[in-house]
Design a protein around this motif. Structure first.
Motif, PDB file in Angstrom:
ATOM      1  N   THR A  80      -2.304 -15.023 -21.503  1.00 31.66           N
ATOM      2  CA  THR A  80      -2.869 -15.101 -19.396  1.00 31.66           C
ATOM      3  C   THR A  80      -4.576 -16.040 -19.932  1.00 31.66           C
ATOM      4  OG1 THR A  80      -2.006 -13.143 -19.402  1.00 31.66           O
ATOM      5  CG2 THR A  80      -3.983 -13.906 -17.897  1.00 31.66           C
ATOM      6  N   THR A  81      -3.936 -16.688 -19.095  1.00 29.85           N
ATOM      7  CA  THR A  81      -5.794 -17.887 -19.412  1.00 29.85           C
ATOM      8  C   THR A  81      -6.400 -17.551 -17.764  1.00 29.85           C
ATOM      9  OG1 THR A  81      -4.584 -19.114 -17.272  1.00 29.85           O
ATOM     10  CG2 THR A  81      -4.497 -20.262 -20.610  1.00 29.85           C
ATOM     11  N   ASN A  82      -6.067 -17.068 -16.390  1.00 33.92           N
ATOM     12  CA  ASN A  82      -6.561 -16.251 -15.606  1.00 33.92           C
ATOM     13  C   ASN A  82      -5.721 -15.112 -14.767  1.00 33.92           C
ATOM     14  OD1 ASN A  82      -5.839 -17.987 -14.308  1.00 33.92           O
ATOM     15  ND2 ASN A  82      -6.906 -17.721 -12.318  1.00 33.92           N
ATOM     16  N   LEU A  83      -6.673 -13.983 -14.390  1.00 38.51           N
ATOM     17  CA  LEU A  83      -5.991 -13.218 -13.393  1.00 38.51           C
ATOM     18  C   LEU A  83      -7.202 -12.543 -12.418  1.00 38.51           C
ATOM     19  CD1 LEU A  83      -3.481 -11.133 -12.702  1.00 38.51           C
ATOM     20  CD2 LEU A  83      -5.386  -9.564 -15.033  1.00 38.51           C
ATOM     21  N   GLU A  84      -5.738 -13.061 -11.113  1.00 33.12           N
ATOM     22  CA  GLU A  84      -7.253 -12.846  -9.908  1.00 33.12           C
ATOM     23  C   GLU A  84      -6.438 -11.020  -9.005  1.00 33.12           C
ATOM     24  OE1 GLU A  84      -8.534 -13.616  -6.284  1.00 33.12           O
ATOM     25  OE2 GLU A  84      -7.825 -15.600  -6.979  1.00 33.12           O
ATOM     26  N   THR A  85      -6.616 -10.358  -9.227  1.00 33.04           N
ATOM     27  CA  THR A  85      -6.167  -9.413  -8.778  1.00 33.04           C
ATOM     28  C   THR A  85      -6.889  -8.565  -7.126  1.00 33.04           C
ATOM     29  OG1 THR A  85      -5.791  -8.154 -10.236  1.00 33.04           O
ATOM     30  CG2 THR A  85      -5.786  -6.954  -8.504  1.00 33.04           C
ATOM     31  N   ARG A  86      -6.486  -8.756  -6.142  1.00 30.75           N
ATOM     32  CA  ARG A  86      -6.860  -8.345  -5.116  1.00 30.75           C
ATOM     33  C   ARG A  86      -6.393  -6.833  -4.603  1.00 30.75           C
ATOM     34  NH1 ARG A  86      -5.345 -12.894  -5.305  1.00 30.75           N
ATOM     35  NH2 ARG A  86      -2.735 -12.866  -4.467  1.00 30.75           N
ATOM     36  N   PHE A  87      -7.528  -6.345  -4.002  1.00 27.52           N
ATOM     37  CA  PHE A  87      -6.435  -4.914  -4.180  1.00 27.52           C
ATOM     38  C   PHE A  87      -6.809  -4.480  -2.325  1.00 27.52           C
ATOM     39  CE2 PHE A  87      -8.426  -5.286  -7.884  1.00 27.52           C
ATOM     40  CZ  PHE A  87      -7.578  -3.995  -8.829  1.00 27.52           C
ATOM     41  N   LEU A  88      -5.588  -3.540  -1.561  1.00 25.53           N
ATOM     42  CA  LEU A  88      -5.634  -4.132  -0.151  1.00 25.53           C
ATOM     43  C   LEU A  88      -5.470  -2.863   0.064  1.00 25.53           C
ATOM     44  CD1 LEU A  88      -2.308  -6.419  -0.847  1.00 25.53           C
ATOM     45  CD2 LEU A  88      -4.796  -7.114  -0.527  1.00 25.53           C
ATOM     46  N   SER A  89      -4.981  -1.628  -0.860  1.00 26.61           N
ATOM     47  CA  SER A  89      -4.675  -0.836   0.363  1.00 26.61           C
ATOM     48  C   SER A  89      -5.057   0.480  -1.083  1.00 26.61           C
ATOM     49  CB  SER A  89      -3.109  -0.283   0.772  1.00 26.61           C
ATOM     50  OG  SER A  89      -3.526   0.586   1.353  1.00 26.61           O
ATOM     51  N   ALA A  90      -5.675   1.832  -0.732  1.00 28.51           N
ATOM     52  CA  ALA A  90      -5.177   3.093  -1.885  1.00 28.51           C
ATOM     53  C   ALA A  90      -4.015   2.828  -2.435  1.00 28.51           C
ATOM     54  CB  ALA A  90      -6.024   4.372  -1.289  1.00 28.51           C
ATOM     55  N   ALA A  91      -3.693   3.052  -3.600  1.00 28.71           N
ATOM     56  CA  ALA A  91      -2.647   3.239  -4.576  1.00 28.71           C
ATOM     57  C   ALA A  91      -2.156   5.210  -5.212  1.00 28.71           C
ATOM     58  CB  ALA A  91      -2.072   2.107  -5.610  1.00 28.71           C
ATOM     59  N   ARG A  92      -1.448   5.392  -3.906  1.00 31.53           N
ATOM     60  CA  ARG A  92      -1.108   6.671  -3.845  1.00 31.53           C
ATOM     61  C   ARG A  92       0.078   6.585  -3.766  1.00 31.53           C
ATOM     62  NH1 ARG A  92      -4.727   7.605   0.416  1.00 31.53           N
ATOM     63  NH2 ARG A  92      -6.337   8.608  -0.710  1.00 31.53           N
ATOM     64  N   GLY A  93       1.102   8.138  -4.144  1.00 34.69           N
ATOM     65  CA  GLY A  93       2.058   8.935  -4.258  1.00 34.69           C
ATOM     66  C   GLY A  93       3.400   8.580  -4.591  1.00 34.69           C
ATOM     67  N   ASP A  94       3.927   8.462  -5.399  1.00 30.71           N
ATOM     68  CA  ASP A  94       5.047   8.665  -6.350  1.00 30.71           C
ATOM     69  C   ASP A  94       4.804   7.486  -7.491  1.00 30.71           C
ATOM     70  OD1 ASP A  94       6.025  11.144  -5.329  1.00 30.71           O
ATOM     71  OD2 ASP A  94       7.861  10.288  -4.369  1.00 30.71           O
ATOM     72  N   ARG A  95       5.190   6.507  -7.134  1.00 26.88           N
ATOM     73  CA  ARG A  95       4.748   5.360  -7.901  1.00 26.88           C
ATOM     74  C   ARG A  95       4.699   3.901  -7.480  1.00 26.88           C
ATOM     75  NH1 ARG A  95       8.632   5.877 -11.768  1.00 26.88           N
ATOM     76  NH2 ARG A  95       8.832   4.484 -11.839  1.00 26.88           N
ATOM     77  N   VAL A  96       4.341   2.922  -8.733  1.00 30.61           N
ATOM     78  CA  VAL A  96       4.236   1.724  -7.971  1.00 30.61           C
ATOM     79  C   VAL A  96       4.872   0.631  -8.322  1.00 30.61           C
ATOM     80  CG1 VAL A  96       2.353  -0.327  -7.827  1.00 30.61           C
ATOM     81  CG2 VAL A  96       1.538   2.424  -7.894  1.00 30.61           C
TER      82      VAL A  96
END
Length: 136
Positions: A80-96
């Motif tokens: 991995t030379t670069n990684l950009e992550t954008r968080f959009l909403s709360a991750a909850r529930g049973d699985r992702v």
């Protein structure tokens, strides 16, 4: 071409224990995409039962590595030379669930993107993009 069972074995043999502690399951892999899922557990949830960003970024990165393997037709070391992550909403529930695909593959670099949704309601929780160096 890789199948989910072979890809799962490769994940278990080649990834760090802390990545495996997320309990990722490869549900699909092919030349167009890779799909991985993790359970929402107390080990990766913070206040309010929301999955921490570090776990989501790790899921995205790992999924994109397998998207690269699917595109290449075999598991090959990529960095991995670069990684950009954008968080959009709360991750909850049973699985992702993370669906990753390679958007361009060159001789030495692969460009990928990923979408993460929470289950069971399929709400998008994050999006990521990364560049990988093919270390041959």
């Amino acid at each position: 071409m890789l199948d989910p069972a072979t890809a799962q074995r490769l994940l278990e043999e080649n990834f760090a224990p802390w990545v495996q502690a997320l309990q990722p399951t490869i549900t699909a892999i092919g030349p167009d995409e890779a799909v991985l899922e993790i359970p929402v557990t107390s080990e990766i949830a913070r206040v309010g039962g929301i999955v921490c960003g570090q776990a989501l970024a790790t899921l995205a990165d790992t999924s994109m590595v397998f998207a690269c393997a699917g595109r290449l037709g075999a598991f090959k070391p990529v960095a991995t030379t670069n990684l950009e992550t954008r968080f959009l909403s709360a991750a909850r529930g049973d699985r992702v669930r993370c669906t990753a695909r390679v958007i361009k593959a060159g001789r030495a670099l692969l460009f990928a993107e990923a979408t993460l949704i929470r289950l069971p309601d399929a709400v998008p929780v994050a999006a990521a993009s990364a560049t990988f160096y093919l270390a041959e």
